[in-house]
Motif scaffolding. Sequence first.
Motif, PDB file in Angstrom:
ATOM      1  N   GLY A 215       0.834  -1.192   0.000  1.00 50.51           N
ATOM      2  CA  GLY A 215       0.000   0.000   0.000  1.00 50.51           C
ATOM      3  C   GLY A 215       0.872   1.246   0.000  1.00 50.51           C
ATOM      4  O   GLY A 215       1.574   1.511  -0.970  1.00 50.51           O
ATOM      5  N   PRO A 216       0.885   1.989   1.108  1.00 49.18           N
ATOM      6  CA  PRO A 216       1.728   3.196   1.168  1.00 49.18           C
ATOM      7  C   PRO A 216       3.205   2.804   0.988  1.00 49.18           C
ATOM      8  O   PRO A 216       3.605   1.688   1.310  1.00 49.18           O
ATOM      9  CB  PRO A 216       1.485   3.714   2.585  1.00 49.18           C
ATOM     10  N   ASP A 217       4.004   3.759   0.493  1.00 48.76           N
ATOM     11  CA  ASP A 217       5.417   3.474   0.247  1.00 48.76           C
ATOM     12  C   ASP A 217       6.186   3.211   1.536  1.00 48.76           C
ATOM     13  O   ASP A 217       7.272   2.639   1.501  1.00 48.76           O
ATOM     14  CB  ASP A 217       6.061   4.632  -0.531  1.00 48.76           C
ATOM     15  N   GLY A 227      -8.443   6.088   7.723  1.00 50.58           N
ATOM     16  CA  GLY A 227      -9.817   6.234   7.253  1.00 50.58           C
ATOM     17  C   GLY A 227      -9.924   6.815   5.869  1.00 50.58           C
ATOM     18  O   GLY A 227     -11.023   7.029   5.365  1.00 50.58           O
ATOM     19  N   ALA A 228      -8.771   7.074   5.225  1.00 54.15           N
ATOM     20  CA  ALA A 228      -8.836   7.738   3.923  1.00 54.15           C
ATOM     21  C   ALA A 228      -8.008   7.058   2.837  1.00 54.15           C
ATOM     22  O   ALA A 228      -8.112   7.443   1.673  1.00 54.15           O
ATOM     23  CB  ALA A 228      -8.405   9.201   4.060  1.00 54.15           C
ATOM     24  N   VAL A 229      -7.193   6.075   3.191  1.00 55.29           N
ATOM     25  CA  VAL A 229      -6.416   5.349   2.173  1.00 55.29           C
ATOM     26  C   VAL A 229      -6.560   3.845   2.442  1.00 55.29           C
ATOM     27  O   VAL A 229      -6.816   3.426   3.563  1.00 55.29           O
ATOM     28  CB  VAL A 229      -4.908   5.737   2.181  1.00 55.29           C
ATOM     29  N   PRO A 230      -6.397   3.024   1.401  1.00 57.98           N
ATOM     30  CA  PRO A 230      -6.498   1.574   1.627  1.00 57.98           C
ATOM     31  C   PRO A 230      -5.323   1.061   2.454  1.00 57.98           C
ATOM     32  O   PRO A 230      -4.201   1.524   2.289  1.00 57.98           O
ATOM     33  CB  PRO A 230      -6.479   0.987   0.209  1.00 57.98           C
ATOM     34  N   ASN A 231      -5.621   0.134   3.348  1.00 60.15           N
ATOM     35  CA  ASN A 231      -4.654  -0.414   4.301  1.00 60.15           C
ATOM     36  C   ASN A 231      -4.357  -1.861   3.890  1.00 60.15           C
ATOM     37  O   ASN A 231      -5.250  -2.709   3.879  1.00 60.15           O
ATOM     38  CB  ASN A 231      -5.304  -0.349   5.694  1.00 60.15           C
ATOM     39  N   THR A 234      -5.508  -4.608   6.185  1.00 60.03           N
ATOM     40  CA  THR A 234      -6.957  -4.806   6.117  1.00 60.03           C
ATOM     41  C   THR A 234      -7.325  -5.607   4.876  1.00 60.03           C
ATOM     42  O   THR A 234      -8.184  -6.497   4.922  1.00 60.03           O
ATOM     43  CB  THR A 234      -7.677  -3.441   6.109  1.00 60.03           C
ATOM     44  N   ARG A 238      -9.225  -9.041   4.739  1.00 58.69           N
ATOM     45  CA  ARG A 238     -10.471  -9.206   3.990  1.00 58.69           C
ATOM     46  C   ARG A 238     -10.383 -10.384   3.023  1.00 58.69           C
ATOM     47  O   ARG A 238     -11.365 -11.099   2.821  1.00 58.69           O
ATOM     48  CB  ARG A 238     -10.808  -7.914   3.244  1.00 58.69           C
ATOM     49  N   ILE A 325      -0.541   2.907   9.572  1.00 53.30           N
ATOM     50  CA  ILE A 325      -1.129   2.132   8.481  1.00 53.30           C
ATOM     51  C   ILE A 325       0.062   1.466   7.816  1.00 53.30           C
ATOM     52  O   ILE A 325       0.956   2.146   7.314  1.00 53.30           O
ATOM     53  CB  ILE A 325      -1.871   3.032   7.480  1.00 53.30           C
ATOM     54  N   PRO A 359      -8.258  -3.657  -3.774  1.00 53.64           N
ATOM     55  CA  PRO A 359      -8.753  -2.349  -4.215  1.00 53.64           C
ATOM     56  C   PRO A 359      -7.664  -1.514  -4.896  1.00 53.64           C
ATOM     57  O   PRO A 359      -6.471  -1.806  -4.767  1.00 53.64           O
ATOM     58  CB  PRO A 359      -9.181  -1.682  -2.901  1.00 53.64           C
ATOM     59  N   ALA A 360      -8.090  -0.487  -5.595  1.00 53.85           N
ATOM     60  CA  ALA A 360      -7.163   0.481  -6.196  1.00 53.85           C
ATOM     61  C   ALA A 360      -6.256   1.035  -5.106  1.00 53.85           C
ATOM     62  O   ALA A 360      -6.690   1.239  -3.976  1.00 53.85           O
ATOM     63  CB  ALA A 360      -7.950   1.614  -6.850  1.00 53.85           C
ATOM     64  N   GLY A 361      -5.001   1.224  -5.453  1.00 56.09           N
ATOM     65  CA  GLY A 361      -4.058   1.786  -4.488  1.00 56.09           C
ATOM     66  C   GLY A 361      -3.257   0.735  -3.753  1.00 56.09           C
ATOM     67  O   GLY A 361      -2.333   1.058  -3.018  1.00 56.09           O
ATOM     68  N   ARG A 363      -1.004  -2.632  -4.549  1.00 61.47           N
ATOM     69  CA  ARG A 363      -0.424  -3.527  -5.554  1.00 61.47           C
ATOM     70  C   ARG A 363      -0.330  -4.923  -4.946  1.00 61.47           C
ATOM     71  O   ARG A 363      -0.021  -5.049  -3.761  1.00 61.47           O
ATOM     72  CB  ARG A 363       0.978  -3.037  -5.939  1.00 61.47           C
TER      73      ARG A 363
END
Lengths: 464, 464
Positions: A215-217, A227-231, A234, A238, A325, A359-361, A363
């Motif tokens: 997800g994040p770099d 609450g605002a970017v995909p984790n 998570t 899922r 995150i 989800p998008a965001g 890889r």
Amino acid sequence: MSDTPDSVVHTYIQTHRETFLDDLAEWLRIPSVSAQPDHDADVRRSAHWLAAKLRETGFPVTEVWDTPGAPAVFAEWPSADPDAPTVLVYGHHDVQPAARADGWLTDPFEPVVRDGRIYARGAADDKGQVFFHTLGVRAHLAATGRTTPAVHLKLLVEGEEESGSPHFRALTERHAHRLAADAVIVSDTGMWSEDTPTVCTGMRGLVECEIDLRGPDQDIHSGSFGGAVPNPATVAARLAAALHDEDERVTVPGFYDGVADLSAAERALIAELPFDESEWLRTAKSHATLGEAGYSTLERVWARPTAEVNGIGGGYQGPGGKTVIPSSAVLKLSFRLVAGQRPESVERSVREWAGARVPAGIRHKITFAGATRPCLTPLDHPALQSVARSMGRAFGRPVGFTREGGSGPAADLQDVLGAPVLFLGISVPSDGWHAPNEKVDVDLLLKGVETTAYLWGDLATALR
Amino acid sequence: MSDTPDSVVHTYIQTHRETFLDDLAEWLRIPSVSAQPDHDADVRRSAHWLAAKLRETGFPVTEVWDTPGAPAVFAEWPSADPDAPTVLVYGHHDVQPAARADGWLTDPFEPVVRDGRIYARGAADDKGQVFFHTLGVRAHLAATGRTTPAVHLKLLVEGEEESGSPHFRALTERHAHRLAADAVIVSDTGMWSEDTPTVCTGMRGLVECEIDLRGPDQDIHSGSFGGAVPNPATVAARLAAALHDEDERVTVPGFYDGVADLSAAERALIAELPFDESEWLRTAKSHATLGEAGYSTLERVWARPTAEVNGIGGGYQGPGGKTVIPSSAVLKLSFRLVAGQRPESVERSVREWAGARVPAGIRHKITFAGATRPCLTPLDHPALQSVARSMGRAFGRPVGFTREGGSGPAADLQDVLGAPVLFLGISVPSDGWHAPNEKVDVDLLLKGVETTAYLWGDLATALR
């Protein structure tokens, strides 16, 4: 079915019992631990010891087959009857690591007999169960007055089973013409219990994968960005949670395609086994059962395909908390397959299922490890009936039928040789495979000898 | 609103600017890293340096308050007007660790000015933003001709903020009567950007928990038992996955109880900010946005309660695969709270929600860490209006309004003192808090001075 006089077999076994046990003890003293490089020479020594013993037994062909790892032993004893069916026995001569410090009461490589049981590493898994074939084939000859077995008999005893059989499939492919057989007898399993002799009819297959999610770099602040970017943790959760529905059925589309459902007859045979759930839970070191709705515990582990989370990880796992995150997460899954399922189809289904859920965001990369096919021999297969009949004759009672929830190289033999795989084992669950104080019961070991003394004649008729 | 002549303030600041910057540089040279025990003496030195400087500024009361960790500095300058409201300024004198090797272009503890910016650890977080109050109150006095501030002015500058403020709440409770105030000004945040001065109106609260899950007594074979017993890693995943519905709303029953929804007016103010999603994503080091349906990204991180997986772990996470059902798993969650939510209620809800979702055969333990309350000052609160007005006057333009998604000890002050918490900060997102080459813009720093030069007179009227 067979005209081998049981009393001759009994007498032959009693006469040769001490030599047989002495020879086995000699083999058990060789610490053929394939997983430990400092035992490489011992594994080679074990192979050559076995080859010599098989020649002594009467096998006219005995060879040590090298692999890039530990060597296998191949032996062949053609029948004088050119129309005889060919049977390949599979086993292994390497053993699990063992040390006194692990909790052994005696030296794991110095066999001792206590209360009618031989305690030593490899006693049950698998030297004892390979070795009963030596006395067995001699008893078969003695009782029938033959000079060659009633079947063309082949043995393949590998040296890397306890290390995951990394070169086994290549070995079987290279020697496929030498190994060709009408039936394969895997002599590396067990039976239900001392009081309940059983024949295993199949093993589950296996597909393993790892799903890497990014997800994040880098780990980011869960206050500033939560609450605002995909984790990715998570998303991993899922995926794992979406694997099953509320009936614990696997939700991956197409997963059950081709699955051969249990017949009423087989369900009845499984239900006949003296299953004690609390005892099973003790063996499973678990505190409750949970599985696919509509099936019993034994049906779930033997005859139903499953999906399990073998590992999940992402973010902070140390003591206390860290409000991040996470940048990445990993999910390791394994799928057990049953007859009718193809690993390549399951892999494709899992790949599509996972890809559609990321989800998008985020890889993702999905990696599959080597797969194992399921194998199953139908209850009415003549070779299976022959094994059950011979075992029942040795034990003096009808045998039950089981399956094995795990997966093993036996399926490679089925796949490469195109022959049905049968399982013949006299070990019991308390024998402590891979554990300290591994043992085998001498009486059961001799029942293995006796079973094979009847089996070759029976199979020669059954497979004709 | 205020009668302080702006030109007098400007002149006063220009006259004293060099001394102010020299003094700040002296303070920045003290490496008051609270997280590193070898800097304990430096943190103490920093406290005493600040106390001396506040006395020099004119505060008649300056005290160094010891804690079981690093000391805090308290200062008080009563107004000659007995009816004046009391204002408490909060900041911290400790800094994050810093070393040249981390990527600093110059020594982090030897401030340099380049392009109108001071580069040093603590320049923005938080020494610069504490220090502007020294020149600010002098400018206020000079411009109004007063000898004491228009408000009873108190400062509390703690020394453990970068270490999680472990003793802060106890400190404020012990000194609650000394700290009593009509309003708290937190001087440890920032604004939207150089071109868009803003006032923060609140921070989210925080509830953190760890859920430990235990299944089999040890890792067990996924072939022998897979599909028939509960898997704690799967349970951890199912809990994490069940946290949100398909609209990314938190599903824990009662979680949203009491949540103050955004007013149309506040949504309009947020929408007015020059938000650039791709720039925000770069800051978040993320590649897509994802959050609660019906809210914008800024609304999600500032004004909506959230649940995040900070960590999840269970089973095999190394290279390759291992076909086990793991014995245990852990799930670390954090919940950000907004005004109207009570940490203790959220904890109870989460505990019940998790407990109801753990199947038989899995033992679970849920542990909560210390919680932080949310804080929010209504847009029409006179003290908030006063801060916005003073800042607008210094910047020569109307200010916007933001919130902060993170959580901080400010909420403790609101809770213990029962006073509204206001945020005044001139730092910008590019200042590099906690990163190498932290900086503060000198012009913005002086706007901070100027804001407080107007603020005390304005607040004295507004809170009267």
